[in-house]
Design a protein around this motif. Structure first.
Motif, PDB file in Angstrom:
ATOM      1  N   ALA A 144     -20.032 -24.166  12.678  1.00  7.21           N
ATOM      2  CA  ALA A 144     -19.374 -25.151  11.978  1.00  7.21           C
ATOM      3  C   ALA A 144     -20.788 -25.786  11.349  1.00  7.21           C
ATOM      4  N   ILE A 145     -21.321 -25.302  10.221  1.00  6.90           N
ATOM      5  CA  ILE A 145     -22.149 -25.486   9.236  1.00  6.90           C
ATOM      6  C   ILE A 145     -21.664 -25.886   7.896  1.00  6.90           C
ATOM      7  N   LYS A 146     -22.244 -26.600   6.965  1.00  8.31           N
ATOM      8  CA  LYS A 146     -22.002 -26.827   5.832  1.00  8.31           C
ATOM      9  C   LYS A 146     -21.927 -25.367   4.800  1.00  8.31           C
ATOM     10  N   GLN A 147     -22.880 -24.512   5.115  1.00  8.84           N
ATOM     11  CA  GLN A 147     -22.925 -23.306   4.297  1.00  8.84           C
ATOM     12  C   GLN A 147     -21.986 -22.322   4.768  1.00  8.84           C
ATOM     13  N   CYS A 148     -21.412 -22.743   5.689  1.00  8.34           N
ATOM     14  CA  CYS A 148     -20.192 -21.770   6.274  1.00  8.34           C
ATOM     15  C   CYS A 148     -18.643 -22.248   6.145  1.00  8.34           C
ATOM     16  N   VAL A 149     -18.578 -23.662   6.723  1.00  5.68           N
ATOM     17  CA  VAL A 149     -17.373 -24.175   6.675  1.00  5.68           C
ATOM     18  C   VAL A 149     -17.390 -25.102   5.446  1.00  5.68           C
ATOM     19  N   LEU A 150     -16.609 -24.500   4.311  1.00  9.54           N
ATOM     20  CA  LEU A 150     -16.735 -25.196   2.948  1.00  9.54           C
ATOM     21  C   LEU A 150     -15.996 -26.547   2.964  1.00  9.54           C
ATOM     22  N   SER A 151     -14.649 -26.437   3.580  1.00 13.65           N
ATOM     23  CA  SER A 151     -13.761 -27.540   3.565  1.00 13.65           C
ATOM     24  C   SER A 151     -12.617 -27.419   4.530  1.00 13.65           C
ATOM     25  N   VAL A 152     -12.204 -28.653   5.128  1.00 12.24           N
ATOM     26  CA  VAL A 152     -10.992 -28.638   5.978  1.00 12.24           C
ATOM     27  C   VAL A 152      -9.878 -29.592   5.543  1.00 12.24           C
ATOM     28  N   ASP A 153      -8.829 -28.890   5.216  1.00 14.91           N
ATOM     29  CA  ASP A 153      -7.635 -29.698   4.574  1.00 14.91           C
ATOM     30  C   ASP A 153      -6.610 -29.603   5.606  1.00 14.91           C
ATOM     31  N   LEU A 154      -6.288 -30.439   6.428  1.00 20.24           N
ATOM     32  CA  LEU A 154      -5.471 -30.927   7.414  1.00 20.24           C
ATOM     33  C   LEU A 154      -4.120 -30.999   6.873  1.00 20.24           C
ATOM     34  N   ASP A 155      -3.866 -31.569   5.654  1.00 18.43           N
ATOM     35  CA  ASP A 155      -2.703 -31.591   5.157  1.00 18.43           C
ATOM     36  C   ASP A 155      -2.053 -30.220   4.771  1.00 18.43           C
ATOM     37  N   GLU A 156      -2.910 -29.323   4.258  1.00 18.49           N
ATOM     38  CA  GLU A 156      -2.534 -27.775   3.653  1.00 18.49           C
ATOM     39  C   GLU A 156      -2.468 -27.006   5.053  1.00 18.49           C
ATOM     40  N   GLY A 157      -3.254 -27.443   6.087  1.00 18.19           N
ATOM     41  CA  GLY A 157      -3.445 -26.512   7.414  1.00 18.19           C
ATOM     42  C   GLY A 157      -4.377 -25.456   7.059  1.00 18.19           C
ATOM     43  N   LYS A 158      -5.412 -25.755   6.296  1.00 20.75           N
ATOM     44  CA  LYS A 158      -6.239 -24.774   5.983  1.00 20.75           C
ATOM     45  C   LYS A 158      -7.828 -25.172   6.294  1.00 20.75           C
ATOM     46  N   VAL A 159      -8.522 -24.071   6.580  1.00 15.36           N
ATOM     47  CA  VAL A 159     -10.150 -24.186   6.537  1.00 15.36           C
ATOM     48  C   VAL A 159     -10.681 -23.062   5.635  1.00 15.36           C
ATOM     49  N   LEU A 160     -11.354 -23.592   4.729  1.00 19.40           N
ATOM     50  CA  LEU A 160     -12.286 -22.637   3.650  1.00 19.40           C
ATOM     51  C   LEU A 160     -13.395 -22.428   4.260  1.00 19.40           C
ATOM     52  N   VAL A 161     -13.796 -21.101   4.363  1.00 18.40           N
ATOM     53  CA  VAL A 161     -15.049 -20.568   4.814  1.00 18.40           C
ATOM     54  C   VAL A 161     -15.900 -19.724   4.057  1.00 18.40           C
ATOM     55  N   HIS A 162     -17.121 -19.719   4.012  1.00 16.36           N
ATOM     56  CA  HIS A 162     -17.843 -18.660   3.580  1.00 16.36           C
ATOM     57  C   HIS A 162     -18.646 -17.677   4.414  1.00 16.36           C
ATOM     58  N   VAL A 163     -18.183 -16.438   4.406  1.00 19.86           N
ATOM     59  CA  VAL A 163     -18.727 -15.615   5.495  1.00 19.86           C
ATOM     60  C   VAL A 163     -20.083 -15.314   5.194  1.00 19.86           C
ATOM     61  N   MET A 164     -21.048 -15.773   5.824  1.00 20.94           N
ATOM     62  CA  MET A 164     -22.398 -15.619   5.460  1.00 20.94           C
ATOM     63  C   MET A 164     -22.732 -13.912   6.050  1.00 20.94           C
ATOM     64  N   ASP A 165     -23.758 -13.545   5.486  1.00 21.53           N
ATOM     65  CA  ASP A 165     -24.237 -12.048   5.803  1.00 21.53           C
ATOM     66  C   ASP A 165     -24.408 -12.125   6.930  1.00 21.53           C
ATOM     67  N   GLY A 166     -23.908 -10.830   7.612  1.00 24.19           N
ATOM     68  CA  GLY A 166     -24.224 -10.585   9.031  1.00 24.19           C
ATOM     69  C   GLY A 166     -23.288 -11.231  10.369  1.00 24.19           C
ATOM     70  N   LEU A 167     -22.407 -12.080   9.840  1.00 24.52           N
ATOM     71  CA  LEU A 167     -21.232 -12.740  10.657  1.00 24.52           C
ATOM     72  C   LEU A 167     -20.106 -11.855  11.123  1.00 24.52           C
ATOM     73  N   LEU A 168     -19.820 -10.929   9.982  1.00 25.98           N
ATOM     74  CA  LEU A 168     -18.716 -10.167  10.609  1.00 25.98           C
ATOM     75  C   LEU A 168     -19.038  -8.751  10.358  1.00 25.98           C
ATOM     76  N   ASP A 169     -18.753  -7.664  11.302  1.00 26.21           N
ATOM     77  CA  ASP A 169     -19.002  -6.345  11.165  1.00 26.21           C
ATOM     78  C   ASP A 169     -17.732  -5.602  11.314  1.00 26.21           C
ATOM     79  N   LEU A 170     -16.716  -5.998  10.355  1.00 25.96           N
ATOM     80  CA  LEU A 170     -15.606  -5.513  10.101  1.00 25.96           C
ATOM     81  C   LEU A 170     -15.358  -4.229  10.038  1.00 25.96           C
TER      82      LEU A 170
END
Length: 170
Positions: A144-170
């Motif tokens: 939960a750092i600014k480079q990863c969590v871009l915004s939190v909108d409680l009204d829309e029920g949404k968290v906008l995130v930037h997936v930094m390199d290396g975080l996901l190995d899908l």
């Protein structure tokens, strides 16, 4: 949105005169000095409890409630939550939210991909970590750092995130 927020859990009695040890679930245990009343979640009802005395011992808060002067009167509430209403809640700073408001939000990447649902917030000391559960049940941990969590909108029920390199190995 929850109308009450948990500030502590009664862990045990303290002495024989009706005091209880409370494990604080708030960032600022000192706030108990300012609280005049809390709501005790008995499991069946929310019981208003007037605080008459506050002490601190190690990582615990010791509370005395009006009308509870005997260990036998208060012992039945071990393990029960202490709550406050939202109007008693601490003021949040910019980019701060109550954890209870974040759980269940939809997590979407800045590329428009639905990542999953925020299912837990892990408090690590350095920064919080958001646990996101995908539709397939996989757990993803996002700092939960600014480079990863871009915004939190409680009204829309949404968290906008930037997936930094290396975080996901899908």
């Amino acid at each position: 949105m929850e109308e009450t927020l948990r500030v502590g859990v009664i862990t045990s009695t303290h002495g024989v005169r009706g005091e209880v040890k409370v494990f604080p679930t708030t960032d600022d245990p000192g706030r108990f000095n300012k609280l005049k009343e809390v709501l005790l979640d008995t499991g069946k009802e929310l019981k208003p409890m007037e605080i008459t005395q506050v002490k601190f011992f190690k990582n615990m808060v010791i509370l005395k409630f009006k009308g509870f002067d005997n260990i036998n009167d208060i012992e039945i509430y071990k393990g029960k939550d202490l709550l406050v209403t939202r109007d008693q809640a601490v003021e949040l700073g910019p980019d701060e939210n109550f954890i209870v408001d974040l759980i269940g939000l939809s997590v979407v990447t800045d590329e428009g991909e639905e990542l999953g649902t925020l299912t837990d917030v892990i408090l690590t000391g350095a920064n919080d970590v958001y646990e996101v559960t995908t539709a397939r049940g996989k757990k993803i941990l996002l700092p939960a750092i600014k480079q990863c969590v871009l915004s939190v909108d409680l009204d829309e029920g949404k968290v906008l995130v930037h997936v930094m390199d290396g975080l996901l190995d899908l």
